[in-house]
Design a protein around this motif. Sequence first.
Motif, PDB file in Angstrom:
ATOM      1  N   SER A  11       0.822  -1.216   0.000  1.00 43.41           N
ATOM      2  CA  SER A  11       0.000   0.000   0.000  1.00 43.41           C
ATOM      3  C   SER A  11       0.854   1.264   0.000  1.00 43.41           C
ATOM      4  CB  SER A  11      -0.923   0.022   1.224  1.00 43.41           C
ATOM      5  OG  SER A  11      -1.825  -1.042   1.180  1.00 43.41           O
ATOM      6  N   PHE A  12       2.026   1.188   0.589  1.00 49.56           N
ATOM      7  CA  PHE A  12       2.915   2.343   0.661  1.00 49.56           C
ATOM      8  C   PHE A  12       3.701   2.540  -0.638  1.00 49.56           C
ATOM      9  CE2 PHE A  12       6.938   4.439   1.607  1.00 49.56           C
ATOM     10  CZ  PHE A  12       6.511   5.551   2.317  1.00 49.56           C
ATOM     11  N   PHE A  13       4.313   1.498  -1.130  1.00 45.39           N
ATOM     12  CA  PHE A  13       5.239   1.626  -2.261  1.00 45.39           C
ATOM     13  C   PHE A  13       4.579   1.608  -3.623  1.00 45.39           C
ATOM     14  CE2 PHE A  13       8.188  -0.061   1.009  1.00 45.39           C
ATOM     15  CZ  PHE A  13       9.161   0.917   0.936  1.00 45.39           C
ATOM     16  N   GLU A  14       3.421   0.972  -3.750  1.00 44.21           N
ATOM     17  CA  GLU A  14       2.845   0.739  -5.070  1.00 44.21           C
ATOM     18  C   GLU A  14       2.434   2.026  -5.779  1.00 44.21           C
ATOM     19  OE1 GLU A  14       0.609  -2.841  -6.882  1.00 44.21           O
ATOM     20  OE2 GLU A  14      -0.711  -1.885  -5.438  1.00 44.21           O
ATOM     21  N   ILE A  15       2.674   2.038  -7.080  1.00 39.69           N
ATOM     22  CA  ILE A  15       2.260   3.162  -7.922  1.00 39.69           C
ATOM     23  C   ILE A  15       0.771   3.415  -7.690  1.00 39.69           C
ATOM     24  CG2 ILE A  15       1.877   3.878 -10.320  1.00 39.69           C
ATOM     25  CD1 ILE A  15       4.461   2.270 -11.015  1.00 39.69           C
ATOM     26  N   GLY A  16       0.417   4.659  -7.473  1.00 46.39           N
ATOM     27  CA  GLY A  16      -0.975   5.019  -7.208  1.00 46.39           C
ATOM     28  C   GLY A  16      -1.353   4.895  -5.747  1.00 46.39           C
ATOM     29  N   ALA A  17      -0.361   4.839  -4.866  1.00 45.60           N
ATOM     30  CA  ALA A  17      -0.626   4.686  -3.429  1.00 45.60           C
ATOM     31  C   ALA A  17      -1.534   5.805  -2.924  1.00 45.60           C
ATOM     32  CB  ALA A  17       0.686   4.692  -2.654  1.00 45.60           C
ATOM     33  N   ASP A  18      -2.382   5.471  -1.977  1.00 40.01           N
ATOM     34  CA  ASP A  18      -3.303   6.420  -1.356  1.00 40.01           C
ATOM     35  C   ASP A  18      -2.646   6.953  -0.080  1.00 40.01           C
ATOM     36  OD1 ASP A  18      -5.333   7.793  -0.094  1.00 40.01           O
ATOM     37  OD2 ASP A  18      -6.756   6.123  -0.116  1.00 40.01           O
ATOM     38  N   ALA A  19      -2.090   8.144  -0.147  1.00 39.51           N
ATOM     39  CA  ALA A  19      -1.402   8.736   1.011  1.00 39.51           C
ATOM     40  C   ALA A  19      -2.344   8.878   2.201  1.00 39.51           C
ATOM     41  CB  ALA A  19      -0.809  10.088   0.632  1.00 39.51           C
ATOM     42  N   GLY A  20      -3.639   8.994   1.943  1.00 37.15           N
ATOM     43  CA  GLY A  20      -4.612   9.134   3.015  1.00 37.15           C
ATOM     44  C   GLY A  20      -4.649   7.936   3.960  1.00 37.15           C
ATOM     45  N   LEU A  21      -4.263   6.773   3.468  1.00 33.80           N
ATOM     46  CA  LEU A  21      -4.242   5.583   4.324  1.00 33.80           C
ATOM     47  C   LEU A  21      -3.217   5.712   5.445  1.00 33.80           C
ATOM     48  CD1 LEU A  21      -4.413   2.687   1.688  1.00 33.80           C
ATOM     49  CD2 LEU A  21      -6.258   3.552   3.148  1.00 33.80           C
ATOM     50  N   PHE A  22      -2.228   6.577   5.248  1.00 35.40           N
ATOM     51  CA  PHE A  22      -1.142   6.706   6.210  1.00 35.40           C
ATOM     52  C   PHE A  22      -1.245   7.965   7.074  1.00 35.40           C
ATOM     53  CE2 PHE A  22       0.200   3.886   2.879  1.00 35.40           C
ATOM     54  CZ  PHE A  22       0.779   2.854   3.582  1.00 35.40           C
ATOM     55  N   GLU A  23      -2.309   8.752   6.858  1.00 35.94           N
ATOM     56  CA  GLU A  23      -2.511   9.950   7.671  1.00 35.94           C
ATOM     57  C   GLU A  23      -2.621   9.574   9.143  1.00 35.94           C
ATOM     58  OE1 GLU A  23      -5.799  12.315   6.340  1.00 35.94           O
ATOM     59  OE2 GLU A  23      -4.927  12.562   4.344  1.00 35.94           O
ATOM     60  N   GLY A  24      -1.917  10.327   9.979  1.00 32.44           N
ATOM     61  CA  GLY A  24      -1.958  10.098  11.411  1.00 32.44           C
ATOM     62  C   GLY A  24      -1.058   8.968  11.889  1.00 32.44           C
ATOM     63  N   LEU A  25      -0.381   8.318  10.971  1.00 31.67           N
ATOM     64  CA  LEU A  25       0.528   7.236  11.341  1.00 31.67           C
ATOM     65  C   LEU A  25       1.965   7.755  11.350  1.00 31.67           C
ATOM     66  CD1 LEU A  25      -1.040   4.303   9.277  1.00 31.67           C
ATOM     67  CD2 LEU A  25      -1.415   4.895  11.682  1.00 31.67           C
ATOM     68  N   LYS A  26       2.833   7.029  12.020  1.00 30.75           N
ATOM     69  CA  LYS A  26       4.209   7.475  12.226  1.00 30.75           C
ATOM     70  C   LYS A  26       4.941   7.759  10.909  1.00 30.75           C
ATOM     71  CE  LYS A  26       8.207   6.756  14.994  1.00 30.75           C
ATOM     72  NZ  LYS A  26       8.713   6.269  16.234  1.00 30.75           N
ATOM     73  N   ILE A  27       4.749   6.930   9.913  1.00 24.55           N
ATOM     74  CA  ILE A  27       5.474   7.099   8.646  1.00 24.55           C
ATOM     75  C   ILE A  27       5.129   8.433   7.983  1.00 24.55           C
ATOM     76  CG2 ILE A  27       3.788   5.938   7.150  1.00 24.55           C
ATOM     77  CD1 ILE A  27       7.622   5.595   6.914  1.00 24.55           C
ATOM     78  N   ALA A  28       3.923   8.937   8.193  1.00 25.34           N
ATOM     79  CA  ALA A  28       3.501  10.198   7.572  1.00 25.34           C
ATOM     80  C   ALA A  28       4.316  11.385   8.083  1.00 25.34           C
ATOM     81  CB  ALA A  28       2.015  10.428   7.804  1.00 25.34           C
ATOM     82  N   GLN A  29       4.938  11.224   9.246  1.00 27.19           N
ATOM     83  CA  GLN A  29       5.771  12.292   9.798  1.00 27.19           C
ATOM     84  C   GLN A  29       7.108  12.393   9.063  1.00 27.19           C
ATOM     85  OE1 GLN A  29       6.082  11.287  13.936  1.00 27.19           O
ATOM     86  NE2 GLN A  29       3.879  11.474  14.268  1.00 27.19           N
ATOM     87  N   GLU A  30       7.476  11.346   8.361  1.00 24.36           N
ATOM     88  CA  GLU A  30       8.743  11.332   7.620  1.00 24.36           C
ATOM     89  C   GLU A  30       8.478  11.810   6.194  1.00 24.36           C
ATOM     90  OE1 GLU A  30      11.553   8.238   8.340  1.00 24.36           O
ATOM     91  OE2 GLU A  30      10.301   7.391   9.942  1.00 24.36           O
TER      92      GLU A  30
END
Length: 168
Positions: A69-88
């Motif tokens: 979900s993170f690496f794939e072309i067309g990833a939905d950044a919204g899935l990672f909102e509020g999660l630790k990785i989004a801070q990077e």
Amino acid sequence: MSAERHIIMDEKKKLPIGEEFFRNIRTKGFYYVDKTDFISELLRTRGSVNLFTRPRRFGKTLNLDMLKSFFEIGADAGLFEGLKIAQEKELCQQYMGKYPVVSISLKDVEGEDFQTAYDALCTVVSEEAARLDFLMESNRLMEYEKVKFERLAENQLEKPSDLHNSLN
């Protein structure tokens, strides 16, 4: 039961028992323990091959789907909102949604004999190749690679080495 207590009970998140898809957990109100730090750890310590070992029912499939979900072309950044990785932010900008991801599960590959299991594996690999058919338009693939990829996607493997070589 008071109205306040009833509202609180309705807002409880569900446990994701048996749920293996990151998107579903993030969008359908499941409880989720943030393991996205695994993504940055993988990028910092990556090897040419990475082995992920966990006991049964410890989230291997979910973690791999999170990576997809993170690496794939067309990833939905919204899935990672509020999660630790989004801070990077830099890491997300550099890697999120930038790669075709081949994701193959062997859990449904079975058979009464070797040939039946092998045929099931060929089907699983073929279906994943077909899902990535947009790669046929890539200028990064040579013409002979496109021919091999198309045969793979159509499950037109002529010999066992065709499958073996497709996984390299």
